[in-house]
Motif scaffolding. Structure first.
Motif, PDB file in Angstrom:
ATOM      1  N   LYS A 153     -13.244 -48.610  -1.819  1.00 58.93           N
ATOM      2  CA  LYS A 153     -11.791 -48.934  -1.587  1.00 58.93           C
ATOM      3  C   LYS A 153     -12.235 -50.908  -3.044  1.00 58.93           C
ATOM      4  O   LYS A 153     -13.269 -51.223  -3.441  1.00 58.93           O
ATOM      5  N   ARG A 185      -4.722 -41.097  -8.337  1.00 54.72           N
ATOM      6  CA  ARG A 185      -5.504 -42.507  -9.047  1.00 54.72           C
ATOM      7  C   ARG A 185      -6.525 -42.455  -9.232  1.00 54.72           C
ATOM      8  O   ARG A 185      -7.396 -41.288  -9.268  1.00 54.72           O
ATOM      9  N   VAL A 237      -9.381 -43.342 -10.376  1.00 49.55           N
ATOM     10  CA  VAL A 237     -10.709 -44.748 -10.777  1.00 49.55           C
ATOM     11  C   VAL A 237     -11.915 -44.668 -11.114  1.00 49.55           C
ATOM     12  O   VAL A 237     -12.731 -45.223 -11.749  1.00 49.55           O
ATOM     13  N   PHE A 248      -9.378 -46.060  -1.555  1.00 51.71           N
ATOM     14  CA  PHE A 248      -9.138 -44.635  -1.720  1.00 51.71           C
ATOM     15  C   PHE A 248      -9.649 -43.653  -1.622  1.00 51.71           C
ATOM     16  O   PHE A 248     -10.514 -44.088  -0.443  1.00 51.71           O
ATOM     17  N   SER A 301       0.068 -44.909  -0.567  1.00 47.72           N
ATOM     18  CA  SER A 301       0.296 -45.826  -1.522  1.00 47.72           C
ATOM     19  C   SER A 301       0.230 -45.746  -3.085  1.00 47.72           C
ATOM     20  O   SER A 301       1.432 -46.603  -3.608  1.00 47.72           O
ATOM     21  N   MET A 341      -6.211 -52.017  -0.603  1.00 50.00           N
ATOM     22  CA  MET A 341      -6.224 -51.004  -1.863  1.00 50.00           C
ATOM     23  C   MET A 341      -7.962 -50.259  -0.796  1.00 50.00           C
ATOM     24  O   MET A 341      -8.938 -50.454  -1.780  1.00 50.00           O
ATOM     25  N   GLN A 401      -4.355 -43.472  -2.852  1.00 46.73           N
ATOM     26  CA  GLN A 401      -4.647 -44.544  -2.404  1.00 46.73           C
ATOM     27  C   GLN A 401      -3.856 -44.471  -1.264  1.00 46.73           C
ATOM     28  O   GLN A 401      -2.812 -44.270  -1.169  1.00 46.73           O
ATOM     29  N   THR A 402      -4.538 -45.793  -0.449  1.00 49.00           N
ATOM     30  CA  THR A 402      -3.456 -45.661   0.837  1.00 49.00           C
ATOM     31  C   THR A 402      -4.319 -47.653   1.524  1.00 49.00           C
ATOM     32  O   THR A 402      -4.771 -47.850   0.570  1.00 49.00           O
ATOM     33  N   ASP A 403      -2.684 -48.042   1.491  1.00 50.65           N
ATOM     34  CA  ASP A 403      -2.523 -49.661   2.668  1.00 50.65           C
ATOM     35  C   ASP A 403      -2.957 -49.476   3.717  1.00 50.65           C
ATOM     36  O   ASP A 403      -3.511 -50.423   4.643  1.00 50.65           O
ATOM     37  N   LYS A 449     -15.358 -52.829  -7.606  1.00 52.99           N
ATOM     38  CA  LYS A 449     -14.673 -51.072  -6.227  1.00 52.99           C
ATOM     39  C   LYS A 449     -16.603 -51.334  -5.788  1.00 52.99           C
ATOM     40  O   LYS A 449     -17.692 -50.691  -6.056  1.00 52.99           O
TER      41      LYS A 449
END
Length: 389
Positions: free
Chosen positions: A262, A224, A226, A273, A220, A271, A234-236, A3
């Protein structure tokens, strides 16, 4: 799996380490259909998402929608031509959204002190939230930064000062001496976003010379967990070191999140965030009202169930592993107690608890449903001050 924050330290990157990334962006036209509904509203098909409801006024059986309602719900722009008595609506497309938001995005770099080397630099991104130069960024961007320099989208350079910092939420506020800046528009709280809707990331990836880089993707995932603190988006959309503190934007030009970290691994792609806009607003309001984040705590150390730790849907309780506040001791909590609900809401994870406690302050009382000595009971506990910064 690693991470990683999106903060660039050029002492680690050095030079010549750029990797070409093949990005892709989808830009679609929006089509609108209006129909009279019994509830007195109309529906419009939003770009790449489901229908939205708009308020209408019915006159002689015809449904009329305010133009401002249309642009507020779907983004884009509209103009009325009085001569032809026509209204022209232009759907939001990626270039227009970027043009709208980019003036509110800044690059942040830490210059070396007198003993620092010429290239001993670190940088990130920020978002203007007030016209007088108040900027939000990530705490990890500016926490250890010296001689902060902020560069606005028009290339002007300002000296920055750390005003407030909250490590727990990974948010910080930087002030520059400026006026007439364009503040970003943040999405309203509670945040309403949908998995699959377009998202645009703007920032300063990898090198400070790449300021105002924009990438496109989708939301995405939501909520989340994390870390143990707050939910993330979350995003791509491609986000890289240096994007930390930059905005994640919807097609209405609203900031829905602040890019923060990420996952990095040879088998992991896209991935990233972001801290949701409502968490940003929570922290900003706390600083404005109290000068710091008045974060409450149950005064307990809690352990999540195995199911919660691995991410399975669960209603299993958290277990008390330590009683750390006098208030919790006075309420009768003991090691081994199992927490089922707080404030009348069932919780199973530390993140759920953190999100719930946003609505409370230290010193307030809250009901906790706990299984103790085989009995399910409700205890009133006075919230302690969290040790988190």
């Amino acid at each position: 799996m690693v991470k990683r924050s999106l903060f660039t330290n050029e002492r680690q990157l050095g030079s010549g380490l750029f990797k070409k990334l093949n990005g892709k962006a989808a830009i679609g036209a929006a089509f609108f259909s209006f129909g009279l509904l019994m509830a007195g509203s109309a529906t419009a098909a939003a770009p790449t998402s489901g229908a939205v409801s708009l308020p209408v006024k019915v006159i002689n059986g015809e449904a009329y929608v305010k133009a401002t309602s249309l642009t507020a719900a779907l983004g884009g722009t509209g103009t009325y031509d009085k001569a032809s008595q026509t209204y022209k609506y232009t759907p939001a497309v990626v270039p227009s959204v970027i043009k709208q938001v980019a003036p509110s995005v800044v690059a942040i770099i830490g210059k070396p002190d007198a003993n620092g080397g010429r290239f001993a630099l670190a940088h990130g991104t920020g978002v203007i939230i007030k016209s007088d130069g108040l900027i939000v960024t990530n705490a990890h961007v500016v926490q250890d930064m010296t001689r902060i320099v902020v560069v606005t989208a028009d290339g002007k350079e300002y000296e920055g000062t750390r005003k407030q910092i909250d490590v727990t939420s990974d948010l910080a506020f930087v002030q520059i001496k400026a006026s007439g800046l364009k503040p970003a528009k943040f999405a309203a709280s509670p945040l309403k976003v949908t998995v699959g809707e377009p998202a645009i990331a703007i920032g300063t990836p990898v090198s400070f010379s790449l300021r105002n880089t924009a990438t496109v993707g989708v939301i995405s995932g939501l909520n989340r967990s994390v870390s143990d603190d707050y939910n993330l988006l979350q995003t791509d959309a491609a986000i890289n070191p240096g994007n930390s503190g930059g905005p994640l934007v919807n097609m209405k030009g609203e900031v829905v999140g602040i890019n923060s970290m990420k996952f990095v691994d040879v088998d992991i792609d896209s991935m990233g965030f972001a801290i949701p806009a409502d968490t940003v607003q929570y922290v900003l309001n706390q600083f404005a009202k109290y000068g710091k984040v008045m974060r409450p705590s149950l005064g307990l150390e809690l352990e999540e169930s195995w199911s919660a730790v691995v991410g399975l849907p669960t209603e299993e309780p958290m277990t008390v592993t330590a009683v750390v506040s006098a208030e919790a001791q006075a309420a009768g909590f003991k090691v081994g107690d199992q927490i089922y609900a707080v404030g009348g809401k069932q919780i199973a994870t530390l993140v759920e608890l953190s999100e719930l406690l946003k609505s409370y302050l230290p010193g307030g009382k809250i009901a906790v449903t706990v299984l103790a000595d085989g009995d399910l009971v409700s205890r009133q506990v006075v919230l302690a001050k969290s040790l988190s910064q």
